[in-house]
Scaffold this motif. Structure first.
Motif, PDB file in Angstrom:
ATOM      1  N   VAL A   1      -9.368  -0.259   3.254  1.00 44.93           N
ATOM      2  CA  VAL A   1     -10.614  -0.413   3.995  1.00 44.93           C
ATOM      3  C   VAL A   1     -10.324  -1.312   5.186  1.00 44.93           C
ATOM      4  O   VAL A   1      -9.881  -2.446   5.041  1.00 44.93           O
ATOM      5  CB  VAL A   1     -11.718  -1.039   3.111  1.00 44.93           C
ATOM      6  CG1 VAL A   1     -12.979  -1.274   3.926  1.00 44.93           C
ATOM      7  CG2 VAL A   1     -11.989  -0.146   1.917  1.00 44.93           C
ATOM      8  N   ASP A   2     -10.543  -0.782   6.367  1.00 43.11           N
ATOM      9  CA  ASP A   2     -10.300  -1.527   7.604  1.00 43.11           C
ATOM     10  C   ASP A   2     -11.641  -1.691   8.313  1.00 43.11           C
ATOM     11  O   ASP A   2     -12.212  -0.733   8.807  1.00 43.11           O
ATOM     12  CB  ASP A   2      -9.306  -0.765   8.486  1.00 43.11           C
ATOM     13  CG  ASP A   2      -8.913  -1.555   9.719  1.00 43.11           C
ATOM     14  OD1 ASP A   2      -9.390  -2.703   9.893  1.00 43.11           O
ATOM     15  OD2 ASP A   2      -8.125  -1.024  10.520  1.00 43.11           O
ATOM     16  N   GLU A   3     -12.136  -2.919   8.330  1.00 38.24           N
ATOM     17  CA  GLU A   3     -13.442  -3.181   8.924  1.00 38.24           C
ATOM     18  C   GLU A   3     -13.333  -3.667  10.359  1.00 38.24           C
ATOM     19  O   GLU A   3     -14.308  -4.141  10.934  1.00 38.24           O
ATOM     20  CB  GLU A   3     -14.199  -4.180   8.063  1.00 38.24           C
ATOM     21  CG  GLU A   3     -14.483  -3.630   6.673  1.00 38.24           C
ATOM     22  CD  GLU A   3     -15.236  -4.616   5.799  1.00 38.24           C
ATOM     23  OE1 GLU A   3     -15.713  -5.643   6.313  1.00 38.24           O
ATOM     24  OE2 GLU A   3     -15.331  -4.340   4.600  1.00 38.24           O
TER      25      GLU A   3
ATOM     26  N   ASN B   1       0.808  -1.218   0.000  1.00 45.16           N
ATOM     27  CA  ASN B   1       0.000   0.000   0.000  1.00 45.16           C
ATOM     28  C   ASN B   1       0.845   1.274   0.000  1.00 45.16           C
ATOM     29  O   ASN B   1       0.310   2.365   0.173  1.00 45.16           O
ATOM     30  CB  ASN B   1      -0.941   0.011   1.208  1.00 45.16           C
ATOM     31  CG  ASN B   1      -1.988  -1.065   1.111  1.00 45.16           C
ATOM     32  OD1 ASN B   1      -2.450  -1.394   0.030  1.00 45.16           O
ATOM     33  ND2 ASN B   1      -2.350  -1.641   2.232  1.00 45.16           N
TER      34      ASN B   1
ATOM     35  N   ARG C   1      -3.952   5.900   8.320  1.00 46.96           N
ATOM     36  CA  ARG C   1      -4.568   6.826   7.373  1.00 46.96           C
ATOM     37  C   ARG C   1      -3.720   6.959   6.109  1.00 46.96           C
ATOM     38  O   ARG C   1      -2.531   6.672   6.107  1.00 46.96           O
ATOM     39  CB  ARG C   1      -4.767   8.177   8.028  1.00 46.96           C
ATOM     40  CG  ARG C   1      -3.479   8.792   8.541  1.00 46.96           C
ATOM     41  CD  ARG C   1      -3.772  10.059   9.303  1.00 46.96           C
ATOM     42  NE  ARG C   1      -2.571  10.508   9.985  1.00 46.96           N
ATOM     43  CZ  ARG C   1      -2.547  11.295  10.999  1.00 46.96           C
ATOM     44  NH1 ARG C   1      -3.670  11.769  11.496  1.00 46.96           N
ATOM     45  NH2 ARG C   1      -1.424  11.645  11.568  1.00 46.96           N
TER      46      ARG C   1
ATOM     47  N   SER D   1      -5.532   4.008  -0.149  1.00 47.82           N
ATOM     48  CA  SER D   1      -6.633   3.856   0.796  1.00 47.82           C
ATOM     49  C   SER D   1      -6.849   2.377   1.097  1.00 47.82           C
ATOM     50  O   SER D   1      -6.880   1.547   0.198  1.00 47.82           O
ATOM     51  CB  SER D   1      -7.902   4.452   0.195  1.00 47.82           C
ATOM     52  OG  SER D   1      -8.965   4.295   1.087  1.00 47.82           O
TER      53      SER D   1
END
Length: 124
Positions: free
Chosen positions: A67-69, A49, A80, A65
């Motif tokens: 996505v962290d669930e 990333n 971030r 970006s």
């Protein structure tokens, strides 16, 4: 300040985005007379990333970006996205970045072409 020896320090954050603030934290280490190392703390960010690029004398480091669930009870490690730029000196050469244990290491050396190197002329 910028990267790549003494006077380049004066241009380092010229192109840095003011909204970024102090994130991510970084160090600049003087390795030797012609080399400096930029060390950027990127804990919690996967290697895939991170993007490092050099274009028109600007070193750019950014993250994609993610996505962290996860559901956090406490979140103390920032994940971030950011984009940060450093102005490079005219004769700066950037080596391959190395990512190890949450730290990104980028060496910046000074390569002065022979025609620009200091010459001592003999007196006739």
């Amino acid at each position: 300040m910028s990267l790549g020896i003494e006077d380049m320090f004066k241009r380092l954050d010229v192109f840095a985005d003011a909204s970024v603030g102090n994130y991510p934290p970084y160090n600049i280490i003087q390795v030797d007379d012609t080399t400096q190392e930029l060390q950027i703390a990127l804990a919690g960010i996967a290697k895939d990333n991170i993007e490092v690029s050099v274009e028109r004398g600007v070193l750019s480091v950014s993250t994609n970006s993610v996505v962290d669930e996860s559901v956090y009870v406490h979140k103390g490690v920032a994940k971030r996205t950011f984009a940060r730029n450093w102005q490079l000196g005219e004769d700066a050469v950037v080596s391959e970045p190395v990512y190890e244990n949450g730290m990104l290491f980028i060496k910046v050396g000074l390569h002065v072409p022979e025609e620009k190197q200091r010459r001592v002329l003999p007196i006739a």
